[in-house]
Design a protein around this motif. Structure first.
Motif, PDB file in Angstrom:
ATOM      1  N   ARG A 197       3.299  13.455  -1.535  1.00 17.56           N
ATOM      2  CA  ARG A 197       4.148  12.400  -2.077  1.00 17.56           C
ATOM      3  C   ARG A 197       3.863  11.085  -1.335  1.00 17.56           C
ATOM      4  O   ARG A 197       3.880  11.036  -0.111  1.00 17.56           O
ATOM      5  CB  ARG A 197       5.605  12.790  -1.880  1.00 17.56           C
ATOM      6  N   CYS A 198       3.607  10.035  -2.072  1.00 18.18           N
ATOM      7  CA  CYS A 198       3.261   8.736  -1.480  1.00 18.18           C
ATOM      8  C   CYS A 198       4.517   7.930  -1.172  1.00 18.18           C
ATOM      9  O   CYS A 198       5.508   8.009  -1.876  1.00 18.18           O
ATOM     10  CB  CYS A 198       2.372   7.950  -2.432  1.00 18.18           C
ATOM     11  N   THR A 199       4.434   7.140  -0.098  1.00 23.76           N
ATOM     12  CA  THR A 199       5.533   6.287   0.319  1.00 23.76           C
ATOM     13  C   THR A 199       5.043   4.852   0.393  1.00 23.76           C
ATOM     14  O   THR A 199       3.952   4.588   0.885  1.00 23.76           O
ATOM     15  CB  THR A 199       6.048   6.723   1.702  1.00 23.76           C
ATOM     16  N   LEU A 200       5.853   3.916  -0.065  1.00 28.20           N
ATOM     17  CA  LEU A 200       5.487   2.508  -0.071  1.00 28.20           C
ATOM     18  C   LEU A 200       5.449   1.952   1.353  1.00 28.20           C
ATOM     19  O   LEU A 200       6.354   2.206   2.149  1.00 28.20           O
ATOM     20  CB  LEU A 200       6.489   1.716  -0.907  1.00 28.20           C
ATOM     21  N   ASP A 229       0.853  -1.186   0.000  1.00 28.57           N
ATOM     22  CA  ASP A 229       0.000   0.000   0.000  1.00 28.57           C
ATOM     23  C   ASP A 229       0.887   1.234   0.000  1.00 28.57           C
ATOM     24  O   ASP A 229       2.105   1.142   0.149  1.00 28.57           O
ATOM     25  CB  ASP A 229      -0.895  -0.013   1.238  1.00 28.57           C
ATOM     26  N   TYR A 230       0.283   2.389  -0.170  1.00 27.44           N
ATOM     27  CA  TYR A 230       0.995   3.654  -0.180  1.00 27.44           C
ATOM     28  C   TYR A 230       0.389   4.599   0.841  1.00 27.44           C
ATOM     29  O   TYR A 230      -0.828   4.619   1.025  1.00 27.44           O
ATOM     30  CB  TYR A 230       0.933   4.316  -1.564  1.00 27.44           C
ATOM     31  N   SER A 231       1.245   5.400   1.493  1.00 28.82           N
ATOM     32  CA  SER A 231       0.721   6.434   2.372  1.00 28.82           C
ATOM     33  C   SER A 231       0.080   7.513   1.516  1.00 28.82           C
ATOM     34  O   SER A 231       0.521   7.778   0.399  1.00 28.82           O
ATOM     35  CB  SER A 231       1.845   7.041   3.207  1.00 28.82           C
ATOM     36  N   TRP A 232      -0.971   8.108   2.039  1.00 27.23           N
ATOM     37  CA  TRP A 232      -1.696   9.164   1.339  1.00 27.23           C
ATOM     38  C   TRP A 232      -2.054   8.723  -0.075  1.00 27.23           C
ATOM     39  O   TRP A 232      -1.926   9.465  -1.030  1.00 27.23           O
ATOM     40  CB  TRP A 232      -0.916  10.475   1.305  1.00 27.23           C
ATOM     41  N   GLY A 233      -2.517   7.488  -0.216  1.00 27.91           N
ATOM     42  CA  GLY A 233      -2.768   6.885  -1.514  1.00 27.91           C
ATOM     43  C   GLY A 233      -3.755   7.611  -2.401  1.00 27.91           C
ATOM     44  O   GLY A 233      -3.637   7.585  -3.611  1.00 27.91           O
ATOM     45  N   ASN A 234      -4.753   8.298  -1.836  1.00 31.22           N
ATOM     46  CA  ASN A 234      -5.754   8.988  -2.635  1.00 31.22           C
ATOM     47  C   ASN A 234      -5.529  10.485  -2.729  1.00 31.22           C
ATOM     48  O   ASN A 234      -6.317  11.184  -3.357  1.00 31.22           O
ATOM     49  CB  ASN A 234      -7.154   8.730  -2.052  1.00 31.22           C
TER      50      ASN A 234
END
Length: 76
Positions: free
Chosen positions: A53-56, A43-48
């Motif tokens: 910036r998203c982090t794995l 999953d990614y942080s702040w995915g939506n």
């Protein structure tokens, strides 16, 4: 699929925290170096939110851990 190769067993190479969500806003556990973890999902942080910036992140039993290679290493 690209995410399928990341799902499997990982080992902590440093002490790591487990968090209740992918944005790492609340800790709910800790792992010592050498602990073997099973990754269920990627999953990614702040995915939506496309403004951040998203982090794995890796989904494990009970929460999320970082996918940073300085903390986690795949087991072969």
């Amino acid at each position: 699929e690209i995410c399928a190769c990341l799902v499997g067993s990982e080992m902590c190479i440093r002490d790591s925290n487990r968090y209740s969500n992918a944005n790492f806003t609340k800790k709910n556990g800790r792992f010592k170096a050498g602990t073997i973890l099973k990754v269920y999902h990627v999953d990614y942080s702040w995915g939506n939110n496309f403004n951040k910036r998203c982090t794995l992140r890796y989904r494990i039993a009970g929460g999320y851990i970082t996918a940073n290679t300085r903390y986690i290493r795949p087991i072969k």
